[in-house]
Motif scaffolding. Structure first.
Motif, short mmCIF file in Angstrom:
data_model
loop_
_atom_site.label_atom_id
_atom_site.label_comp_id
_atom_site.label_asym_id
_atom_site.label_seq_id
_atom_site.Cartn_x
_atom_site.Cartn_y
_atom_site.Cartn_z
N GLY A 119 0.82 -1.20 0.00
CA GLY A 119 0.00 0.00 0.00
C GLY A 119 0.85 1.25 0.00
N THR A 120 0.29 2.32 0.54
CA THR A 120 0.97 3.62 0.53
C THR A 120 1.84 3.84 1.76
N GLY A 121 1.74 2.96 2.74
CA GLY A 121 2.52 3.10 3.96
C GLY A 121 1.76 3.69 5.11
N SER A 122 0.55 4.16 4.86
CA SER A 122 -0.29 4.72 5.91
C SER A 122 -1.31 3.66 6.34
N PHE A 123 -1.03 2.99 7.44
CA PHE A 123 -1.88 1.91 7.92
C PHE A 123 -2.28 2.24 9.37
N THR A 124 -3.55 2.29 9.63
CA THR A 124 -4.06 2.69 10.93
C THR A 124 -3.50 1.80 12.05
N GLY A 125 -2.92 2.43 13.06
CA GLY A 125 -2.44 1.72 14.23
C GLY A 125 -1.13 0.99 14.04
N LEU A 126 -0.48 1.17 12.88
CA LEU A 126 0.75 0.45 12.59
C LEU A 126 1.91 1.42 12.34
N ILE A 127 3.09 1.02 12.77
CA ILE A 127 4.32 1.70 12.38
C ILE A 127 4.89 0.96 11.19
N SER A 128 5.16 1.68 10.11
CA SER A 128 5.58 1.01 8.87
C SER A 128 6.91 1.53 8.37
N GLN A 129 7.64 0.65 7.72
CA GLN A 129 8.90 1.00 7.07
C GLN A 129 8.91 0.39 5.68
N ARG A 130 9.18 1.22 4.68
CA ARG A 130 9.12 0.73 3.30
C ARG A 130 10.25 -0.25 3.02
N LEU A 131 9.88 -1.35 2.35
CA LEU A 131 10.85 -2.37 1.99
C LEU A 131 11.27 -2.29 0.52
N THR A 132 10.33 -1.94 -0.34
CA THR A 132 10.62 -1.89 -1.78
C THR A 132 10.20 -0.55 -2.35
N HIS A 133 10.83 -0.17 -3.44
CA HIS A 133 10.47 1.07 -4.12
C HIS A 133 10.85 0.92 -5.58
N ASP A 134 10.01 0.20 -6.32
CA ASP A 134 10.31 -0.14 -7.71
C ASP A 134 9.34 0.52 -8.66
N PRO A 135 9.82 1.06 -9.78
CA PRO A 135 8.90 1.52 -10.82
C PRO A 135 8.22 0.34 -11.51
N PHE B 270 8.92 -2.20 -24.27
CA PHE B 270 9.13 -0.76 -24.33
C PHE B 270 9.93 -0.25 -23.11
N ASP B 271 10.56 0.87 -23.29
CA ASP B 271 11.40 1.44 -22.25
C ASP B 271 10.62 2.52 -21.49
N ILE B 272 9.52 2.11 -20.90
CA ILE B 272 8.65 3.05 -20.18
C ILE B 272 8.40 2.51 -18.78
N THR B 273 8.70 3.32 -17.79
CA THR B 273 8.41 2.95 -16.40
C THR B 273 7.65 4.09 -15.74
N VAL B 274 6.86 3.74 -14.76
CA VAL B 274 6.13 4.75 -14.00
C VAL B 274 6.28 4.44 -12.52
N PRO B 275 6.32 5.46 -11.67
CA PRO B 275 6.37 5.19 -10.23
C PRO B 275 5.08 4.54 -9.78
N SER B 276 5.19 3.70 -8.80
CA SER B 276 4.01 3.02 -8.27
C SER B 276 3.46 3.78 -7.07
N ALA B 277 2.14 3.78 -6.94
CA ALA B 277 1.52 4.41 -5.78
C ALA B 277 1.64 3.53 -4.54
N SER B 278 1.97 2.26 -4.74
CA SER B 278 2.02 1.31 -3.62
C SER B 278 3.36 0.57 -3.61
N ASP B 279 3.80 0.23 -2.41
CA ASP B 279 5.01 -0.55 -2.23
C ASP B 279 4.78 -1.53 -1.09
#
Length: 208
Positions: free
Chosen positions: A56-72, A165-174
Motif C-alpha cells: 500500500g501507501t505506507g499509511s496503515f491505521t495503528g501500525l508503524i511502517s517502514q518501506r521495503l521496496t520502491h520499484d517503478p 518498451f522502455d517506459i516505467t512509471v512510479p508506483s503508488a504502492s510498495d
C-alpha cells in the motif's frame, strides 16, 4: 524457542521472502517463524501477528511502517506471447494486446506515461486480485501485465518474461514492514526486521 508470527501477502512471500528465508533460519535456528497470509485487496489479515508485510501507501491505521521496496512499474509478457503478436512495436500498439488486470496495479498511469490516447482501464478478460497470479498469467502467455523488478527479476534473467518498451512509471504502492504501534519491540522482532530490511535494500532480488 523464540516464536515469531509474520503475516505477509502471498506474492511477497512467494517471490521474495520464502526463496531467501533459509538465510535467516540457518543463522537463527532458535527463532520459530510462523508464516500467515494476508490479502491486501480485501484487507484480510490474521487476528494477531508480531510483524506484517503489507502492500500500500505506507499509511496503515495503528501500525508503524517502514518501506521495503520502491520499484517503478513496467510492462512485461512472455516471449511466446510477443512472438504471436508481432504488431507490438510501439507503446500505442499496447491496445492490440490482452492487458492483464489487477486492481493493485492499475494500467492508467502507465498508459498516460506512454502517451496512449485511450488511457482508460482495460475491460474484459480475467480480473485477478493478486499480483502474483497476474504475473503468473503473463508468464503463461495470457497477455501483457504490469510488473516491478523485485517480483520478476529472476524471470527476466531466465527469459521467461520480457520487457515491452522502455517506459516505467512510479508506483503508488510498495511493500512495507509493519508492526503494532502499541506493542514494544522485542529482540526477535528487531532481529528479523533488521534482516528483512537489509535483504530488500540490496535492490535486486537475485542478490538477496
Amino acid at each position: 524457542r523464540a516464536p515469531l508470527r509474520l503475516a505477509t501477502t502471498p506474492t511477497f512471500a512467494r517471490q521474495i521472502l520464502v526463496p531467501h528465508l533459509a538465510g535467516f533460519t540457518e543463522r537463527h535456528p532458535d527463532v520459530e517463524i510462523e508464516l500467515l497470509l494476508s490479502i491486501p485487496y480485501l484487507e484480510m489479515g490474521p487476528p494477531y501477528a508480531d510483524l506484517q508485510i503489507r502492500f500500500g501507501t505506507g499509511s496503515f491505521t495503528g501500525l508503524i511502517s517502514q518501506r521495503l521496496t520502491h520499484d517503478p512499474v513496467f510492462a512485461v509478457c512472455s516471449p511466446a506471447y510477443l512472438a504471436a503478436h508481432p504488431g507490438l512495436r510501439t507503446p500505442a500498439d499496447i491496445r492490440l494486446a490482452t492487458l492483464l488486470r489487477c486492481p493493485l496495479e492499475p494500467w492508467r498511469p502507465w498508459l498516460l506515461a506512454a502517451g496512449v490516447s485511450d488511457s482508460t482501464e482495460p475491460e474484459g478478460g480475467v480480473r485477478m486480485f493478486d499480483l502474483g497470479m497476474m504475473l503468473e498469467a503473463a508468464r503463461a502467455g495470457m497477455g501483457v501485465g504490469l510488473a516491478r523488478d523485485c517480483l520478476v527479476r529472476q524471470w527476466l534473467d531466465e527469459g521467461k518474461l520480457v520487457r515491452l518498451f522502455d517506459i516505467t512509471v512510479p508506483s503508488a504502492s510498495d511493500y512495507y514492514l509493519c508492526r503494532d504501534a502499541s506493542q514494544p519491540v522485542d529482540d526477535v522482532v528487531d532481529l528479523f526486521s533488521t534482516w528483512l530490511i537489509a535483504l530488500t535494500r540490496n535492490g535486486q532480488t537475485s542478490t538477496y
